[in-house]
Design an enzyme around this catalytic site. Structure first.
Site, PDB file in Angstrom:
ATOM      1  N   ARG A 183     -10.752   3.083  12.577  1.00 24.72           N
ATOM      2  CA  ARG A 183      -9.985   3.291  13.814  1.00 24.72           C
ATOM      3  C   ARG A 183     -10.083   4.728  14.344  1.00 24.72           C
ATOM      4  NH1 ARG A 183      -4.186   0.547  13.512  1.00 24.72           N
ATOM      5  NH2 ARG A 183      -3.872   2.106  11.892  1.00 24.72           N
ATOM      6  N   ASP A 184      -9.375   5.668  13.763  1.00 24.60           N
ATOM      7  CA  ASP A 184      -9.356   7.024  14.308  1.00 24.60           C
ATOM      8  C   ASP A 184     -10.543   7.825  13.776  1.00 24.60           C
ATOM      9  OD1 ASP A 184      -8.529   9.236  15.707  1.00 24.60           O
ATOM     10  OD2 ASP A 184      -7.042   9.855  14.222  1.00 24.60           O
TER      11      ASP A 184
END
Length: 353
Positions: A183-184
Site C-alpha cells: 500500500r504505502d
C-alpha cells in the site's frame, strides 16, 4: 504508544520483568546463542521512565536527553518522532534501530513478518523485548534511505538504478507472492544496509495489508499523494492492491531516473487531477528499455500494468548494456518546482489518506 522518558511518573510498585521473544530460523550460530542469553535482572524503573527503561547515568544536561537501556541495549536519541530510537548493543557494540509499540500495536506490526518468509531484501527483526506495557523491537541499522539518496544525487545513472531497482522489485514480488500488499510504497521505504549503498531492504511493513486467498481487492484508500494510483482516486469501489503497488513502483523508478516525480503539484487537488489523467512526460535522456519499463508500470488501467514478478523479466533489468545516450543528461535544476522534495515537504499533510 509514545515512550515518555522525561515526564515524572510514579515508580512501578512491582519488580520489572523482561521477556525476550526468540526469533524463528536464526541465521547463524551467533544469533542462536544470542537468543539463548539469560534474562537480565534489572532494578525497578526510575520515576519518569516507561517500563523497561532506566537511566544509565546522569549528567548536567540530562534534562535535555536521557540515555536509557532496555535489556542489553542502550537507547540513544529518537530518530523519527518519539517511538523510534538509535540503539547499540552493550556487548557486541553493534548499532540498531529500536521501535517502541504498545502491546496492541505490536501484534498488528508483526503480523506481516509472521506471514513472510525471511528474504535478503526485506528487513528482519533482530530481537524483541517485552515490558509490562510496551514492546521494544530492534532492527539492523541502516545507512540512509533511497529518498535522501536520490535527492542528494539529483538522479541516478541507469547502470546504478538497475542494480537498486531490481532489489526493490524482488522485495515487492516476495511480498505479493505471500499475500502481503504494501500500500504505502515509496522511495523512503527502502534503506541501505551497507556503507557502499549497494544493498537495499524494504525497511518496514507497518502499512501493509494481509490478503486471505487470491483476491487482492481493497476498499480503503491509503497511501502517499505522489505515489497513489489513479484507480484509488477514481473508484468508489474496490481496487487491486497489487496493481496499486506496481503503480507506486513506477513512480519510484521514474523518480530515481529523472530526479522528480512524474506527477507533482503544491496543491493536492491539482496533483490528484494530474494523477487521474495519467499523463506524464518521459525525458529523451532515458534509454528505450528504461522508458518501456516505466510506461509498463504507470499505465492508467490497472489490468494493463505488469505484475511485480513480470517486472523482473523486463529487458531493462536483464541487460548489461543499459546506458544513457551521451550529452543527453537531464538537469533537474531546470525543473526546480518538480525536484524530489526534502523530508518535511514530502511528509506535509497534503492529502495522505
Amino acid at each position: 504508544m509514545s515512550v515518555n522518558i522525561s515526564s515524572p511518573a510514579p515508580a512501578p510498585t512491582r519488580p520489572l520483568r523482561l521477556k525476550r521473544l526468540e526469533l524463528d530460523d536464526p541465521q547463524d550460530d551467533t544469533e542462536a546463542l544470542k537468543c539463548k542469553r539469560p534474562r537480565l535482572s534489572l532494578p525497578p524503573s526510575s520515576p519518569g521512565l516507561a517500563p523497561c527503561l532506566r537511566p544509565l547515568s546522569h549528567s548536567p544536561d540530562s534534562d535535555q536527553h536521557c540515555v536509557s537501556c532496555i535489556g542489553p541495549y542502550v537507547l540513544l536519541e529518537p530518530t523519527e518522532g518519539t517511538e523510534t530510537y538509535r540503539a547499540f548493543h552493550r556487548v557486541t557494540e553493534q548499532e540498531y534501530i529500536c521501535k517502541v509499540f504498545s502491546m496492541r500495536r505490536y501484534q498488528e506490526f508483526t503480523a506481516p513478518y509472521v506471514r513472510l518468509l525471511p528474504h535478503d531484501n526485506i528487513c528482519r527483526i533482530a530481537e524483541v523485548i517485552t515490558g509490562e506495557q510496551s514492546v521494544f523491537v530492534f532492527f539492523q541499522r541502516n545507512y540512509g534511505d533511497m529518498h535522501s539518496y536520490v535527492r542528494t544525487c539529483k538522479r541516478l545513472q541507469e547502470e546504478e538504478a538497475v542494480l537498486l531497482f531490481r532489489q526493490m522489485a524482488v522485495a515487492v514480488t516476495h511480498c505479493h507472492k505471500h499475500g502481503v500488499v504494501l500500500r504505502d510504497l515509496k522511495l523512503r521505504k527502502f534503506v541501505f544496509v551497507d556503507q557502499q549503498r549497494t544493498k537495499l531492504v524494504l525497511q518496514n511493513l507497518e502499512d501493509s495489508c494481509l490478503l486471505h486467498g487470491d483476491d487482492d481487492s481493497l476498499t480503503d484508500k491509503h497511501g502517499c499523494p505522489a505515489y497513489v494510483g489513479p484507480e484509488i482516486l477514481n473508484s468508489h469501489h474496490s481496487y487491486s492492491g497489487k496493481a496499486a503497488d506496481v503503480w507506486s513502483l513506477g513512480v519510484v523508478l521514474y523518480t530515481m531516473l529523472v530526479g522528480r516525480y512524474p506527477f507533482q503539484d503544491v496543491e493536492p487537488a491539482a496533483l490528484f487531477s494530474k494523477i487521474r489523467r495519467g499523463t506524464f512526460t518521459v525525458p529523451e535522456s532515458l534509454s528505450v528499455r528504461a522508458k518501456s519499463l516505466v510506461c509498463c508500470m504507470l499505465r492508467k488501467a490497472p489490468l494493463e500494468r505488469l505484475e511485480a514478478s513480470e517486472l523482473l523479466l523486463h529487458p531493462w533489468l536483464n541487460c548489461s548494456n543499459n546506458t544513457t545516450p551521451p550529452n543527453m543528461h537531464l538537469n533537474p535544476r531546470n525543473c526546480t518546482d518538480q525536484v524530489v522534495p526534502n523530508y518535511t515537504e514530502d511528509t506535509k499533510d497534503t492529502g495522505c489518506f
